[in-house]
Design an enzyme around this catalytic site. Structure first.
Site, short mmCIF file in Angstrom:
data_model
loop_
_atom_site.label_atom_id
_atom_site.label_comp_id
_atom_site.label_asym_id
_atom_site.label_seq_id
_atom_site.Cartn_x
_atom_site.Cartn_y
_atom_site.Cartn_z
N THR A 1 16.31 27.29 -7.15
CA THR A 1 15.11 27.47 -8.61
C THR A 1 16.71 27.53 -9.52
O THR A 1 16.82 28.52 -10.70
CB THR A 1 14.58 28.75 -8.96
N LYS B 1 17.31 41.02 -1.94
CA LYS B 1 16.97 40.53 -2.62
C LYS B 1 15.58 40.78 -2.07
O LYS B 1 15.01 40.25 -0.67
CB LYS B 1 17.25 38.81 -2.52
N ASP C 1 26.35 31.03 -1.23
CA ASP C 1 24.58 30.85 -0.25
C ASP C 1 24.63 29.62 -0.06
O ASP C 1 25.92 28.36 0.06
CB ASP C 1 23.69 31.34 -1.47
N ASP D 1 1.06 -1.35 0.26
CA ASP D 1 0.13 0.05 0.23
C ASP D 1 1.10 1.17 0.26
O ASP D 1 0.81 2.28 0.11
CB ASP D 1 -0.70 0.04 0.97
C1 R5P Z 1 17.26 31.69 0.42
O1 R5P Z 1 17.19 33.00 1.46
C2 R5P Z 1 18.10 30.60 0.65
O2 R5P Z 1 19.79 31.72 1.07
C3 R5P Z 1 19.07 30.87 -0.90
O3 R5P Z 1 19.12 32.28 -1.42
C4 R5P Z 1 17.46 30.36 -2.25
O4 R5P Z 1 16.90 29.25 -1.36
C5 R5P Z 1 17.76 30.20 -3.49
O5 R5P Z 1 16.74 29.86 -3.80
P1 R5P Z 1 16.75 29.96 -5.27
O6 R5P Z 1 17.59 29.12 -5.90
O7 R5P Z 1 15.54 29.03 -5.78
O8 R5P Z 1 16.47 30.95 -5.90
#
Ligand code: R5P
Length: 284
Positions: free
Chosen positions: A208, A177, A203, A30
């Site tokens: 995305t 941003k 980062d 299931d």
């Molecule tokens: C957001 O504040 C994170 O630190 C990344 O900058 C973000 O999640 C990246 O997501 P994406 O690639 O969709 O812009």
């Protein structure tokens, strides 16, 4: 100490040193999961290495594994190579779920000695869960060696960019941003000058790739020379890989926190396991 790897971290198994624990994981007809610990773990320390990226099956498997280990009498340390849902850590508008808290409830029901998260999206998760945030600075220092300036694409990455820049004696630059809609971003420059400089954008993750692509387009317009990227987690949602391949970004460094069945030539995967193992030895 026995090491248990979930389905989402099998790609890391051969890189860790130690004794591996084993469990049966099976899916009933299931679609429900079943977990059974094979080893004797009573009164033993175990290290669970997991990632809760999608699909949600990864959460279910981990919760069942933790329950089975606890019932079997193990003393658990949990390492998240990636902690999913961490970005939903605040209510933006009435009617939303506070998803990061909901998922944390699942883990709080267990007696876990230590929880370590590899580069969590935000320290706000501390409102819901006790954990140590391991940011792989050594990895970022390595990626930054031949860059003149370290750039944060948004406020959340300011500290990361500052620490790397300070350590290597480079300049840090900050972008801002905003999100006109969910999963859409607009990036603006708030300080500094990148003209004629080689840039490293840093980062916690690429999902995305909207953030990174907008940031690098802006930096190119401002006269940046080579643009490289270093992030810890490569999620690569939707057509992110295609967009990145077509972009002017030269090299994209990611760690091996998540398995990457498909990649593009400009993405370089750097293992952070030797650094993580050192960190675990110091912490545990
Ligand atoms: C957001 O504040 C994170 O630190 C990344 O900058 C973000 O999640 C990246 O997501 P994406 O690639 O969709 O812009």
């Amino acid at each position: 100490m026995k090491l248990f790897f979930t389905s989402s971290t099998q790609h890391l198994k051969q890189q860790f040193h130690g004794l591996f624990g084993s469990y049966t994981l099976k899916k009933f007809s299931d679609g429900e999961w079943y977990v059974h610990i094979i080893d004797d773990v009573a009164q033993q320390n175990v290290l669970v290495i997991a990632a809760t990226n999608t699909p949600a099956d990864n959460y279910i498997e981990l919760l069942l594994l933790l329950d089975a280990l606890q019932r079997a009498g193990a003393y658990i340390t949990l390492v998240f190579m990636y902690y999913g849902y961490a970005r939903q850590d605040r209510i933006q508008q009435p009617g939303e779920a506070l998803s990061a808290q909901v998922l944390a409830y699942g883990f709080k029901q267990f007696t876990i000695k230590n929880i370590i998260i590899l580069h969590v999206h935000s320290e706000l998760l501390h409102n819901f869960l006790n954990f140590r945030n391991y940011i792989p600075y050594d990895y970022f220092y390595t990626c930054a060696q031949d860059s003149d300036i370290i750039v944060a694409p948004d406020k959340g990455a300011y500290t990361l960019a500052t620490v790397i820049a300070d350590k290597l004696g480079r300049e840090a630059l900050f972008l801002q941003k905003t999100h006109p809609h969910q999963e859409e971003s607009v990036v603006t420059l708030i300080n500094g000058n990148v003209a004629g400089k080689n840039v490293l954008l840093v980062d916690d993750m690429i999902s995305t790739a909207g953030t990174i692509i907008h940031a690098s387009t802006l930096l190119k317009e401002q006269g940046a020379l080579r643009i490289n990227i270093a992030v810890t987690h490569g999620i690569f949602a939707h057509d992110a890989l295609e967009k990145l391949q077509q972009s002017s970004i030269e090299t994209i460094y990611i760690t091996n926190s998540l398995s990457q069945p498909v990649l593009i030539p400009k993405i370089k995967v750097v293992t952070i396991i030797p650094w993580l193992e050192q960190y675990l030895i110091q912490q545990l």
